[in-house]
Structure formats: structure tokens, C-alpha cells
Design a protein around this motif. Sequence first.
Motif, PDB file in Angstrom:
ATOM      1  N   THR A 176       1.229  -1.247   0.234  1.00  0.00           N
ATOM      2  CA  THR A 176      -0.098  -0.386   0.772  1.00  0.00           C
ATOM      3  C   THR A 176       0.726   1.613  -0.155  1.00  0.00           C
ATOM      4  OG1 THR A 176       0.204   0.056   2.083  1.00  0.00           O
ATOM      5  CG2 THR A 176      -1.381  -1.266   1.052  1.00  0.00           C
ATOM      6  N   GLU A 177       0.166   2.547  -0.303  1.00  0.00           N
ATOM      7  CA  GLU A 177       0.756   3.671  -0.609  1.00  0.00           C
ATOM      8  C   GLU A 177       1.671   4.166   1.122  1.00  0.00           C
ATOM      9  OE1 GLU A 177      -0.094   6.964  -2.834  1.00  0.00           O
ATOM     10  OE2 GLU A 177      -0.922   5.511  -4.364  1.00  0.00           O
ATOM     11  N   GLU A 178       0.731   3.836   1.841  1.00  0.00           N
ATOM     12  CA  GLU A 178       1.278   3.599   3.150  1.00  0.00           C
ATOM     13  C   GLU A 178       2.192   3.077   3.889  1.00  0.00           C
ATOM     14  OE1 GLU A 178       1.108   5.574   6.780  1.00  0.00           O
ATOM     15  OE2 GLU A 178      -0.065   6.256   4.844  1.00  0.00           O
ATOM     16  N   GLN A 179       2.194   1.717   3.344  1.00  0.00           N
ATOM     17  CA  GLN A 179       2.940   1.445   3.656  1.00  0.00           C
ATOM     18  C   GLN A 179       4.487   1.558   3.124  1.00  0.00           C
ATOM     19  OE1 GLN A 179       2.012  -2.594   2.141  1.00  0.00           O
ATOM     20  NE2 GLN A 179       1.463  -4.100   4.420  1.00  0.00           N
ATOM     21  N   ARG A 229       5.108   4.206   2.586  1.00  0.00           N
ATOM     22  CA  ARG A 229       6.072   5.835   2.784  1.00  0.00           C
ATOM     23  C   ARG A 229       6.234   5.167   4.381  1.00  0.00           C
ATOM     24  NH1 ARG A 229       0.451   7.432   2.332  1.00  0.00           N
ATOM     25  NH2 ARG A 229      -0.257   8.583   0.301  1.00  0.00           N
ATOM     26  N   GLU A 230       5.778   4.436   5.246  1.00  0.00           N
ATOM     27  CA  GLU A 230       6.674   4.374   6.144  1.00  0.00           C
ATOM     28  C   GLU A 230       8.351   3.842   6.229  1.00  0.00           C
ATOM     29  OE1 GLU A 230       4.578   1.934   8.794  1.00  0.00           O
ATOM     30  OE2 GLU A 230       2.348   2.217   8.104  1.00  0.00           O
TER      31      GLU A 230
END
Length: 226
Positions: free
Chosen positions: A206-209, A211-212
Motif C-alpha cells: 500500500t502507499e502507506e506502507q 511511506r513508512e
Amino acid sequence: MLLKIKKKKLEKGKKIMVEENTGFGVDTNKSLSDVLGVGGDVSPFFTGDSVPGDEVSGKIRSVKVFQPFVYGTQTPATFQKSGKPKFKAVFEIENEDGVFSVFVNLWGLQRDALMAAKNRFGRFPVEGDFMRARFAEYVPQKNGLNPAKKYEYEFSIGSAAENALEAEKTPEIGAAGISDSRKQKIIKLSKLDWSLSEIADMTHSTEEQVREILAEDSQSEPAPEF
């Protein structure tokens, strides 16, 4: 069925090995997902003698990505304006007539056709999937350039590919659920200027993963010395 072949110019049963490089370009050890190998006795299915309508299909044995050389030199190919490397993919596919390789430029018309096939399929193809490649037509170019060759690609799922895809799925939300190897792929892709959405798509994240992971990587880099 996909296991059909219309073009008979290549020697039947000819085996193609892709592990040993013999001068096609610079090996990168990248998969298609890393960037959107060749070698040995590689004989491309499509050649200068190919005509519109030629096609080949079969089961994908391997997918390799490499940086080709500028024609007639040992210089790795790059884009003139940006200086970024050019990449090619080679699909090794097998059917009842033997093993054949299909080379795909990861830029221009061929990249567009590959991405369109990927979008229809829902993901990038992997070993065990099935591929159909067809030389569709010549496309006129501006400024007196030679016509470009337009290809069409189609993919369908194979059982081995399903198993590989299941193994890559992340059961947890957040960077903690991603393997170290996939984290390294994400970091490498970020250095090639791919967008967050493209990196997420290529790495089944995911995009959130993404970013992290990139935030963690930036924090782990040592401070510059003065």
C-alpha cells in the motif's frame, strides 16, 4: 488455448538460457516489478524479418530485466535528456514448439503496450503465468524517422503464479508486515524516481506502507560528515 505459435522460422525445440550474459547489455538482477538477462544462447522470437501478424504464446519460464547497450557499442543505453538508464525485459516462454524469448522495451510504445496488458491482467506477470505476444503493425513516425513497431501483449494466470502471488501477500497493515527483501525493493525503486503509487503497485504494497518504509530508511541513513 494459448499454447499456439504461428511463426515457424526458428529452429524447433531450441533451448534458451538466460543466466549467462554474452553482451546484450548490463545485468541488473531486477524483476519487472523492480522497474515497471539475458545471455547464453538467447534468440529473440521477433527479429528484423518479422512481419505484422507474427505471434507467439506459451508459459512464462522466467522474466528478466536488463540495461541494453547502445547499438554497436559496450555503452549502457540511457535517455539523452535525463541521463536515466533504459531498461528492457526478456520473457522466456515455452510451448509445444520449444522455448523462445520475447524482448520488450520498457519505454515508448512497447512499454505502453506492456502496461496496458498488466492493467488488464491486474498485476505484473510472473513465472508460471501465460503470455501471448503479437507484432501488430508499423506506426508512422514524425520527422522522417522509420516506422515504429507496435506490439500487443496478453497475460493469463497459471497455477504456479497463483502460489507465488499468495506467498507475497502481506497479512498485516503497516511496514511491520513486509519482508526485508520487499523493503529493499521499495527503497531501490524510490531512488529511480517512481511515484508512491507505482512503487506500491510494483511491490504488492500500500502507499502507506511505502511511506513508512522510506521514512524508516531516511532515519537510518548516517548523518553527513563535514
